[in-house]
Design an enzyme around this catalytic site. Structure first.
Site, PDB file in Angstrom:
ATOM      1  N   GLY A  31       1.193  -5.464   3.797  1.00 16.56           N
ATOM      2  CA  GLY A  31       2.333  -4.857   4.500  1.00 16.56           C
ATOM      3  C   GLY A  31       2.976  -5.839   5.464  1.00 16.56           C
ATOM      4  O   GLY A  31       4.203  -5.932   5.566  1.00 16.56           O
TER       5      GLY A  31
ATOM      6  N   SER B  23      -2.123  -2.176   1.795  1.00 20.92           N
ATOM      7  CA  SER B  23      -3.008  -2.708   2.845  1.00 20.92           C
ATOM      8  C   SER B  23      -2.196  -3.284   4.008  1.00 20.92           C
ATOM      9  O   SER B  23      -1.066  -3.740   3.816  1.00 20.92           O
ATOM     10  CB  SER B  23      -3.892  -3.800   2.261  1.00 20.92           C
ATOM     11  OG  SER B  23      -3.086  -4.872   1.819  1.00 20.92           O
TER      12      SER B  23
ATOM     13  N   LYS C  82       8.122  -1.577  -7.858  1.00 26.31           N
ATOM     14  CA  LYS C  82       7.036  -2.462  -8.320  1.00 26.31           C
ATOM     15  C   LYS C  82       5.746  -1.677  -8.138  1.00 26.31           C
ATOM     16  O   LYS C  82       5.203  -1.587  -7.057  1.00 26.31           O
ATOM     17  CB  LYS C  82       7.016  -3.738  -7.464  1.00 26.31           C
ATOM     18  CG  LYS C  82       6.525  -4.978  -8.194  1.00 26.31           C
ATOM     19  CD  LYS C  82       5.159  -4.848  -8.830  1.00 26.31           C
ATOM     20  CE  LYS C  82       4.033  -5.078  -7.853  1.00 26.31           C
ATOM     21  NZ  LYS C  82       2.707  -4.782  -8.414  1.00 26.31           N
TER      22      LYS C  82
ATOM     23  N   GLU D 148       3.432   2.146   5.156  1.00 25.30           N
ATOM     24  CA  GLU D 148       2.354   3.133   5.251  1.00 25.30           C
ATOM     25  C   GLU D 148       1.085   2.400   4.832  1.00 25.30           C
ATOM     26  O   GLU D 148       0.912   2.042   3.672  1.00 25.30           O
ATOM     27  CB  GLU D 148       2.671   4.317   4.344  1.00 25.30           C
ATOM     28  CG  GLU D 148       1.895   5.555   4.718  1.00 25.30           C
ATOM     29  CD  GLU D 148       0.565   5.601   4.017  1.00 25.30           C
ATOM     30  OE1 GLU D 148      -0.415   5.034   4.573  1.00 25.30           O
ATOM     31  OE2 GLU D 148       0.490   6.182   2.939  1.00 25.30           O
TER      32      GLU D 148
ATOM     33  N   CYS E 207      -5.286   6.984   1.774  1.00 27.91           N
ATOM     34  CA  CYS E 207      -4.902   6.394   3.063  1.00 27.91           C
ATOM     35  C   CYS E 207      -5.242   7.326   4.216  1.00 27.91           C
ATOM     36  O   CYS E 207      -5.626   6.885   5.284  1.00 27.91           O
ATOM     37  CB  CYS E 207      -3.429   6.050   3.066  1.00 27.91           C
ATOM     38  SG  CYS E 207      -2.402   7.327   2.343  1.00 27.91           S
TER      39      CYS E 207
ATOM     40  N   GLU F  74     -11.002   0.290   7.492  1.00 29.34           N
ATOM     41  CA  GLU F  74     -10.813   1.176   6.349  1.00 29.34           C
ATOM     42  C   GLU F  74     -11.692   0.698   5.196  1.00 29.34           C
ATOM     43  O   GLU F  74     -11.560  -0.435   4.739  1.00 29.34           O
ATOM     44  CB  GLU F  74      -9.341   1.151   5.930  1.00 29.34           C
ATOM     45  CG  GLU F  74      -9.014   2.182   4.894  1.00 29.34           C
ATOM     46  CD  GLU F  74      -7.523   2.252   4.604  1.00 29.34           C
ATOM     47  OE1 GLU F  74      -6.915   1.192   4.359  1.00 29.34           O
ATOM     48  OE2 GLU F  74      -6.972   3.363   4.613  1.00 29.34           O
TER      49      GLU F  74
HETATM   50  P1  NAD Z   1      -2.329  -4.310  -1.645  1.00 31.19           P
HETATM   51  O1  NAD Z   1      -1.734  -3.898  -0.353  1.00 31.19           O
HETATM   52  O2  NAD Z   1      -2.446  -5.770  -1.884  1.00 31.19           O
HETATM   53  O3  NAD Z   1      -1.467  -3.692  -2.859  1.00 31.19           O
HETATM   54  C1  NAD Z   1      -0.517  -2.650  -2.701  1.00 31.19           C
HETATM   55  C2  NAD Z   1       0.734  -2.970  -3.494  1.00 31.19           C
HETATM   56  O4  NAD Z   1       1.294  -4.186  -2.972  1.00 31.19           O
HETATM   57  C3  NAD Z   1       0.508  -3.225  -4.991  1.00 31.19           C
HETATM   58  O5  NAD Z   1       1.610  -2.743  -5.729  1.00 31.19           O
HETATM   59  C4  NAD Z   1       0.496  -4.746  -5.074  1.00 31.19           C
HETATM   60  O6  NAD Z   1       0.872  -5.224  -6.345  1.00 31.19           O
HETATM   61  C5  NAD Z   1       1.542  -5.108  -4.033  1.00 31.19           C
HETATM   62  N1  NAD Z   1       1.430  -6.469  -3.500  1.00 31.19           N
HETATM   63  C6  NAD Z   1       0.327  -7.251  -3.390  1.00 31.19           C
HETATM   64  N2  NAD Z   1       0.652  -8.453  -2.866  1.00 31.19           N
HETATM   65  C7  NAD Z   1       1.979  -8.416  -2.602  1.00 31.19           C
HETATM   66  C8  NAD Z   1       2.908  -9.336  -2.032  1.00 31.19           C
HETATM   67  N3  NAD Z   1       2.530 -10.558  -1.639  1.00 31.19           N
HETATM   68  N4  NAD Z   1       4.188  -8.967  -1.900  1.00 31.19           N
HETATM   69  C9  NAD Z   1       4.598  -7.741  -2.293  1.00 31.19           C
HETATM   70  N5  NAD Z   1       3.776  -6.827  -2.855  1.00 31.19           N
HETATM   71  C10 NAD Z   1       2.482  -7.156  -3.013  1.00 31.19           C
HETATM   72  O7  NAD Z   1      -3.729  -3.560  -1.763  1.00 31.19           O
HETATM   73  P2  NAD Z   1      -5.008  -3.897  -2.675  1.00 31.19           P
HETATM   74  O8  NAD Z   1      -5.356  -5.354  -2.626  1.00 31.19           O
HETATM   75  O9  NAD Z   1      -4.766  -3.316  -4.018  1.00 31.19           O
HETATM   76  O10 NAD Z   1      -6.134  -3.055  -1.927  1.00 31.19           O
HETATM   77  C11 NAD Z   1      -6.785  -3.616  -0.794  1.00 31.19           C
HETATM   78  C12 NAD Z   1      -6.988  -2.585   0.282  1.00 31.19           C
HETATM   79  O11 NAD Z   1      -5.733  -2.047   0.679  1.00 31.19           O
HETATM   80  C13 NAD Z   1      -7.776  -1.341  -0.115  1.00 31.19           C
HETATM   81  O12 NAD Z   1      -9.136  -1.566  -0.064  1.00 31.19           O
HETATM   82  C14 NAD Z   1      -7.319  -0.347   0.914  1.00 31.19           C
HETATM   83  O13 NAD Z   1      -8.030  -0.506   2.110  1.00 31.19           O
HETATM   84  C15 NAD Z   1      -5.876  -0.728   1.153  1.00 31.19           C
HETATM   85  N6  NAD Z   1      -4.953   0.165   0.397  1.00 31.19           N
HETATM   86  C16 NAD Z   1      -4.322   1.123   1.095  1.00 31.19           C
HETATM   87  C17 NAD Z   1      -3.493   2.002   0.420  1.00 31.19           C
HETATM   88  C18 NAD Z   1      -2.794   3.117   1.149  1.00 31.19           C
HETATM   89  O14 NAD Z   1      -2.497   4.137   0.546  1.00 31.19           O
HETATM   90  N7  NAD Z   1      -2.469   2.940   2.406  1.00 31.19           N
HETATM   91  C19 NAD Z   1      -3.307   1.900  -0.952  1.00 31.19           C
HETATM   92  C20 NAD Z   1      -3.945   0.862  -1.629  1.00 31.19           C
HETATM   93  C21 NAD Z   1      -4.769   0.001  -0.936  1.00 31.19           C
END
Ligand code: NAD
Length: 489
Positions: A241, A237, A183, A258, A292, A391
Site C-alpha cells: 500500500g 498489505s 488488477k 485498506e 482484513c 497481522e
Molecule cells: P500484497 O499487498 O502484496 O498484494 C495485494 C495486491 O497488490 C495484489 O493484487 C498484488 O498483485 C498487488 N501488488 C503487489 N505488489 C504490487 C506493487 N508493487 N504495485 C502494485 N500492486 C502490487 O499482499 P500479499 O503479498 O499477497 O500478502 C501479504 C500480506 O498482506 C498478507 O499476509 C496479509 O497480511 C496482507 N493482506 C491484506 C489484505 C487485506 O485485505 N487488507 C489482503 C491481502 C493480503
C-alpha cells in the site's frame, strides 16, 4: 489422465485477450497444491492498452464524451442492476471458481458471490441519488456543488475476497461514472474474469471495465505508475500500500488504502457468553483468518478469563480444516507463502513460551500438498508481543487479559492498526464510552461484523489505511466535488 491447465485471458475493451508478452502465470488450487489454470502475465504495455480503452470510454474523442462518460446516472444504475442479476444467475459457477482458486469453503464462496450481487444492487440504487448542494453566498449569486467522477480509476484487488472487494470498489466507481482498470491478485482472479464476461453481456460499453491479470510487481506497479489513472483504490498489505501511494503521488493521484488490521474484541465480565463465543470464533476462522477485519485479538477481563478460555478451547478443538469442496469450517490458506508466514508466527509463539490453549485439526484425507493450517488458540499473549501486534492473516487467535476498562482500551488501541473493534458488555454507558474511544473505523457492540454489510462504510486509520469504501460513503471517494458560482444580478 492429467488435464492441461485451462488458459484464461485478460479483458480489455470488452474483448478477452492473451496479453502482449504471451507469457503465462500458473494458478494453483490451494486445496491440492496443483496447477489447474494459467493467466496472462500482463505487463506495462497491457496496462497502457487498458488505460487507453478506459480513457476512450470516459473521455471519447476531442471534446465529446465517450460512450461511458455520456451515460446518465439512471442508465448506469440499470446496467449495474442487470449485472447484479447476472451474478445471481451465475452464483454457483462463480462460487465454484472462487473455491478452487482461493481455497474457500463453498458456503463462504457462495456468500461472497451473493455479496457481489448485493454490492451491484446497492450501487445500482444509489447511482442516481448522489446529489450536490446549493450554498448560501453573496446576493446576486447562486452557488452549487456538483459531484463528478474522477475519470479513470485503478483498482488493485487482493486474493482474500476477490468478489467482495471488486464489488465494493468497482461497483461504487462505475455507479458514479468512472471507467475502471482492475488488477486482481495473481493468486485469485478467475471469478473476476467471469464477472467481466457478464458486464459485456449486460451491455457495459467497451472500456468501461478492463481487467489486466499478472504479477503485482509488474502489472500492479504499472497501474500505480500510469499517469492516465485518476484515482487508485488499493486493498492489501501495508508495505505494498505504501509503495502504491508513493507511485501514485508521483502523478498526483489520490489513493484509498485498506491495509488490514489487528482488530480487538473486548470481552467484559458481564458479557453474554452464549452470544459472544460463536462470534469470537467465527471472526477469526472465517476465510481461514485471511480477512482484513478478522477479530484476531480477544481481550478478556481477568475474572472471566478462565471461563471464556474454556469455552473458546472447546470450540477450537472441534474445528476442522479441509479441501474447499468439502465445505468444512476452514479451507486451506491461499498459497505456500501464506502458510509459511503463519508457521513463522507459530514457531515464534513456541519460542516465546506462549501456550497453545487449543487446536483444531486438518482432516486426514486432505491432500498433503495443500496449504492447510489447523486453527490455533493462543493464551496469555503479552500485549507488546508481535503475535498481538502484527497481522498474521491466518486462523490464529491471541487471548490477552486486562484488569479494568482503562487497561482494555490501552491494549486495544496499542497497535499501529485501527480497522475494526468489538465490545462485549451489557453496561450501556461503557458501550458508548468505548464506541467513542476505540481507535477503529468500525466498532461493533455485542456483535462483530468483520466489515459489516454492504451498506456500512468501512476503512481504517493508521497502518490500516485511509479513505472509506462500502455504503453510500464510498460514492464520495470515487467522485470529486466541483463548486459552481453563478452571478446573475
Ligand atoms: P500484497 O499487498 O502484496 O498484494 C495485494 C495486491 O497488490 C495484489 O493484487 C498484488 O498483485 C498487488 N501488488 C503487489 N505488489 C504490487 C506493487 N508493487 N504495485 C502494485 N500492486 C502490487 O499482499 P500479499 O503479498 O499477497 O500478502 C501479504 C500480506 O498482506 C498478507 O499476509 C496479509 O497480511 C496482507 N493482506 C491484506 C489484505 C487485506 O485485505 N487488507 C489482503 C491481502 C493480503
Amino acid at each position: 489422465m492429467l488435464q492441461a491447465p485451462e488458459k484464461f485471458q485478460m479483458f480489455i475493451a470488452n474483448r478477452f485477450e492473451p496479453g502482449l508478452s504471451g507469457e503465462q502465470v500458473p494458478v494453483l488450487n490451494p486445496s491440492t497444491g496443483a496447477v489447474f489454470a494459467q493467466i496472462p502475465r500482463g505487463n506495462a504495455a497491457d496496462i497502457d492498452r487498458a488505460v487507453r480503452a478506459a480513457r476512450a470510454a470516459f473521455d471519447g474523442e476531442g471534446c465529446a464524451q465517450g460512450p461511458w462518460g455520456r451515460t446518465t446516472a439512471t442508465e448506469r444504475g440499470r446496467l449495474l442492476m442487470k449485472l447484479s442479476e447476472a451474478v445471481l444467475r451465475d452464483q454457483e459457477l462463480l462460487a465454484l471458481l472462487e473455491a478452487r482458486d482461493c481455497g474457500k469453503p463453498l458456503k463462504q464462496a457462495r456468500a461472497d458471490a451473493l455479496a457481489l450481487a448485493r454490492y451491484f444492487e446497492f450501487y445500482a440504487g444509489a447511482a442516481d441519488k448522489l446529489h450536490g448542494q446549493t450554498l448560501p453566498y453573496q446576493n446576486g449569486f447562486t452557488v452549487m456543488t456538483i459531484r463528478e467522477p474522477h475519470g479513470v480509476t485503478g483498482h488493485i484487488i487482493p486474493w482474500n475476497y476477490p468478489m467482495q472487494i471488486f464489488g465494493r470498489s468497482v461497483g461504487a466507481s462505475l455507479a458514479v461514472g468512472n471507467a475502471c482498470v482492475v488488477k486482481p491478485a495473481e493468486d485469485a482472479c478467475l471469478s473476476l474474469l467471469h464477472v467481466a464476461r457478464l458486464a459485456a453481456e449486460v451491455g457495459l460499453p467497451p472500456g468501461a471495465l478492463n481487467i489486466v491479470t499478472g504479477l503485482g510487481s509488474e502489472a500492479g506497479q504499472a497501474l500505480s505508475d500510469h499517469p492516465g489513472i485518476d484515482h487508485i483504490s488499493f486493498t492489501g498489505s501495508p508495505e505494498t500500500g505504501r509503495r502504491v501511494s508513493q507511485s501514485a503521488a508521483a502523478h498526483y493521484c489520490p489513493v484509498t488504502l485498506e491495509l488490514g488490521g489487528k482488530s480487538p474484541q473486548l470481552v467484559f465480565a458481564d458479557a453474554d457468553l452464549d452470544a459472544a463465543v460463536p462470534v469470537l470464533v467465527n471472526a477469526i476462522i472465517q476465510n481461514a483468518g485471511q480477512t482484513c477485519s478478522a477479530g484476531s485479538r480477544v481481550l478478556v477481563e481477568a475474572s472471566l478469563h478462565e471461563r471464556l478460555l474454556e469455552r473458546l478451547a472447546a470450540q477450537f478443538e472441534r474445528l476442522r480444516a479441509g479441501p474447499a469442496e468439502q465445505d468444512l469450517d476452514l479451507g486451506p490458506l491461499v498459497n505456500r507463502k501464506q502458510q509459511q508466514r503463519v508457521w513463522d508466527f507459530l514457531s515464534d509463539a513456541q519460542g516465546s513460551g506462549i501456550g497453545f490453549a487449543a487446536q483444531g485439526s486438518v482432516i486426514e484425507t486432505a491432500p498433503e500438498a495443500g496449504f492447510y493450517q489447523a486453527p490455533v488458540l493462543l493464551d496469555n499473549v503479552p500485549a507488546e508481543h508481535r503475535l498481538a501486534q502484527e497481522e498474521i492473516f491466518g486462523p490464529v487467535l491471541a487471548v490477552t487479559r486486562f484488569r479494568d476498562e482503562q487497561e482494555a482500551l490501552r491494549i486495544a488501541n496499542g497497535t499501529d492498526y485501527g480497522l475494526v473493534a468489538g465490545v462485549w458488555t451489557r453496561e450501556g454507558a461503557r458501550q458508548f464510552r468505548l464506541a467513542r474511544q476505540l481507535r477503529a473505523g468500525q466498532v461493533f457492540i455485542n456483535n462483530y461484523g468483520a466489515g459489516g454489510g454492504v451498506e456500512l462504510p468501512f476503512g481504517g486509520t493508521g497502518k490500516s489505511g485511509h479513505g472509506r469504501e462500502k455504503g453510500f460513503e464510498a460514492l464520495y471517494g470515487f467522485t470529486q466535488l466541483k463548486t459552481v458560482a453563478l452571478r446573475h444580478d
